[in-house]
Design a protein around this motif. Sequence first.
Motif, mmCIF file in Angstrom:
data_model
loop_
_atom_site.group_PDB
_atom_site.id
_atom_site.type_symbol
_atom_site.label_atom_id
_atom_site.label_comp_id
_atom_site.label_asym_id
_atom_site.label_seq_id
_atom_site.Cartn_x
_atom_site.Cartn_y
_atom_site.Cartn_z
ATOM 1 N N MET A 1 114.853 137.931 50.198
ATOM 2 C CA MET A 1 114.499 136.536 50.450
ATOM 3 C C MET A 1 113.149 136.221 49.808
ATOM 4 N N ASP A 2 113.144 135.314 48.888
ATOM 5 C CA ASP A 2 111.965 134.979 48.111
ATOM 6 C C ASP A 2 111.438 133.623 48.574
ATOM 7 N N PHE A 3 110.209 133.614 49.184
ATOM 8 C CA PHE A 3 109.676 132.373 49.737
ATOM 9 C C PHE A 3 109.515 131.278 48.696
ATOM 10 N N PRO A 4 109.051 131.568 47.455
ATOM 11 C CA PRO A 4 108.974 130.495 46.447
ATOM 12 C C PRO A 4 110.305 129.808 46.188
ATOM 13 N N SER A 5 111.440 130.527 46.363
ATOM 14 C CA SER A 5 112.748 129.905 46.154
ATOM 15 C C SER A 5 113.029 128.854 47.220
ATOM 16 N N LEU A 6 112.274 128.896 48.314
ATOM 17 C CA LEU A 6 112.352 127.841 49.334
ATOM 18 C C LEU A 6 111.279 126.793 49.105
ATOM 19 N N LEU A 7 110.032 127.253 48.910
ATOM 20 C CA LEU A 7 108.898 126.330 48.843
ATOM 21 C C LEU A 7 109.007 125.356 47.670
ATOM 22 N N ILE A 8 109.387 125.853 46.499
ATOM 23 C CA ILE A 8 109.437 124.996 45.310
ATOM 24 C C ILE A 8 110.445 123.860 45.467
ATOM 25 N N PRO A 9 111.736 124.156 45.806
ATOM 26 C CA PRO A 9 112.685 123.037 45.943
ATOM 27 C C PRO A 9 112.377 122.147 47.136
ATOM 28 N N ALA A 10 111.868 122.727 48.247
ATOM 29 C CA ALA A 10 111.561 121.914 49.425
ATOM 30 C C ALA A 10 110.417 120.952 49.128
ATOM 31 N N LEU A 11 109.367 121.458 48.462
ATOM 32 C CA LEU A 11 108.218 120.616 48.141
ATOM 33 C C LEU A 11 108.595 119.556 47.111
ATOM 34 N N CYS A 12 109.346 119.954 46.091
ATOM 35 C CA CYS A 12 109.764 118.988 45.063
ATOM 36 C C CYS A 12 110.688 117.929 45.668
ATOM 37 N N GLY A 13 111.578 118.359 46.555
ATOM 38 C CA GLY A 13 112.478 117.406 47.203
ATOM 39 C C GLY A 13 111.731 116.426 48.083
ATOM 40 N N ALA A 14 110.702 116.926 48.792
ATOM 41 C CA ALA A 14 109.907 116.057 49.654
ATOM 42 C C ALA A 14 109.118 115.046 48.840
ATOM 43 N N LEU A 15 108.541 115.488 47.731
ATOM 44 C CA LEU A 15 107.750 114.590 46.876
ATOM 45 C C LEU A 15 108.627 113.622 46.091
ATOM 46 N N ALA A 16 109.887 113.996 45.867
ATOM 47 C CA ALA A 16 110.792 113.138 45.103
ATOM 48 C C ALA A 16 111.049 111.814 45.811
ATOM 49 N N SER A 17 111.044 111.825 47.138
ATOM 50 C CA SER A 17 111.332 110.594 47.881
ATOM 51 C C SER A 17 110.256 109.530 47.692
ATOM 52 N N PRO A 18 108.963 109.828 47.983
ATOM 53 C CA PRO A 18 107.949 108.796 47.699
ATOM 54 C C PRO A 18 107.821 108.479 46.215
ATOM 55 N N LEU A 19 108.162 109.441 45.336
ATOM 56 C CA LEU A 19 108.151 109.156 43.907
ATOM 57 C C LEU A 19 109.181 108.077 43.572
ATOM 58 N N GLY A 20 110.373 108.201 44.155
ATOM 59 C CA GLY A 20 111.396 107.189 43.932
ATOM 60 C C GLY A 20 110.969 105.832 44.456
ATOM 61 N N GLY A 21 110.293 105.825 45.626
ATOM 62 C CA GLY A 21 109.778 104.573 46.158
ATOM 63 C C GLY A 21 108.721 103.961 45.260
ATOM 64 N N ALA A 22 107.838 104.808 44.723
ATOM 65 C CA ALA A 22 106.787 104.320 43.823
ATOM 66 C C ALA A 22 107.386 103.755 42.536
ATOM 67 N N LEU A 23 108.445 104.382 42.034
ATOM 68 C CA LEU A 23 109.110 103.871 40.841
ATOM 69 C C LEU A 23 109.709 102.490 41.093
ATOM 70 N N ALA A 24 110.293 102.314 42.301
ATOM 71 C CA ALA A 24 110.864 101.012 42.642
ATOM 72 C C ALA A 24 109.784 99.948 42.766
ATOM 73 N N LEU A 25 108.582 100.353 43.221
ATOM 74 C CA LEU A 25 107.470 99.412 43.309
ATOM 75 C C LEU A 25 106.912 99.078 41.931
ATOM 76 N N TRP A 26 106.821 100.084 41.082
ATOM 77 C CA TRP A 26 106.252 99.897 39.746
ATOM 78 C C TRP A 26 107.110 98.936 38.932
ATOM 79 N N LYS A 27 108.419 99.156 38.982
ATOM 80 C CA LYS A 27 109.329 98.280 38.254
ATOM 81 C C LYS A 27 110.679 98.289 38.948
ATOM 82 N N ARG A 28 111.109 97.122 39.370
ATOM 83 C CA ARG A 28 112.387 97.040 40.070
ATOM 84 C C ARG A 28 113.506 97.566 39.170
ATOM 85 N N PRO A 29 114.293 98.531 39.661
ATOM 86 C CA PRO A 29 115.332 99.112 38.815
ATOM 87 C C PRO A 29 116.423 98.102 38.491
#
Length: 257
Positions: A1-29
Amino acid sequence: MDFPSLLIPALCGALASPLGGALALWKRPTTLGLSIAVGFAAGALLGAFAFEMLPKAVQAASLPIAVGGFMVGFAFVYALDLFVHRGASAGEKASQYRHVLSVRRRRHARGDEVTVLAGGTSAEELIEGLTIGVAAATDPSLGLIVGTAIVIDNISESMSIGDLIREKGGDHRVRRIMGWTSLIGVALFVSAMAGFFLLRGLSPVALGCLLAAGAGAMFYLTITELVPEAESHQYQQSSAIAMGLGLLVIFTLSNLS
């Protein structure tokens, strides 16, 4: 069991949500952009189920257990869907649609359209986060592939939420978009950590069953939410093309891992 194999996708997945919101604010899709983004996410998730999650569940447990786990996960989210919609759901062209509308009018809503969508997405993230945790505990490469599909999914879902909030108008749009999408990201990260640290000590059979249940739950969400959303915005079948590309990306990653 490799902790980075959890931390990397979990952190990227968590940050992806506000990133998507920021993209919608920057320019309406645009509608074309939404069809491509959501369709690509649907294809990526379908590829993760078909090429990684279910085969690994069968390998860790057995075919009957994997099938049973998939059915349990599917049924759980189906029940959650009925709860959110007050026990009544039908397509707009279904003969039962008028009956469903009358049922919904007689019962108080659980919130406005934005609250129902964003709140339901937050609940879905708990399932997806647990799935990342179980996947990483089962096989490090599986955690990375499932996490990649969920990152793509979270960006597209948050863009859709941001677009809906902008469409509804009103005050505090920035706060609502970033608040909801950040909550979605937190739900994913916390549940991913919980899934890994609380469930990694389970037997391979139990992990395989949970992995199949996660596949069933996420399959239901993909088919009932992402695919119809992508198709409703399609132009020249842009959603189908994007869906095929998303599936091929995960198929390629699966064979390279």
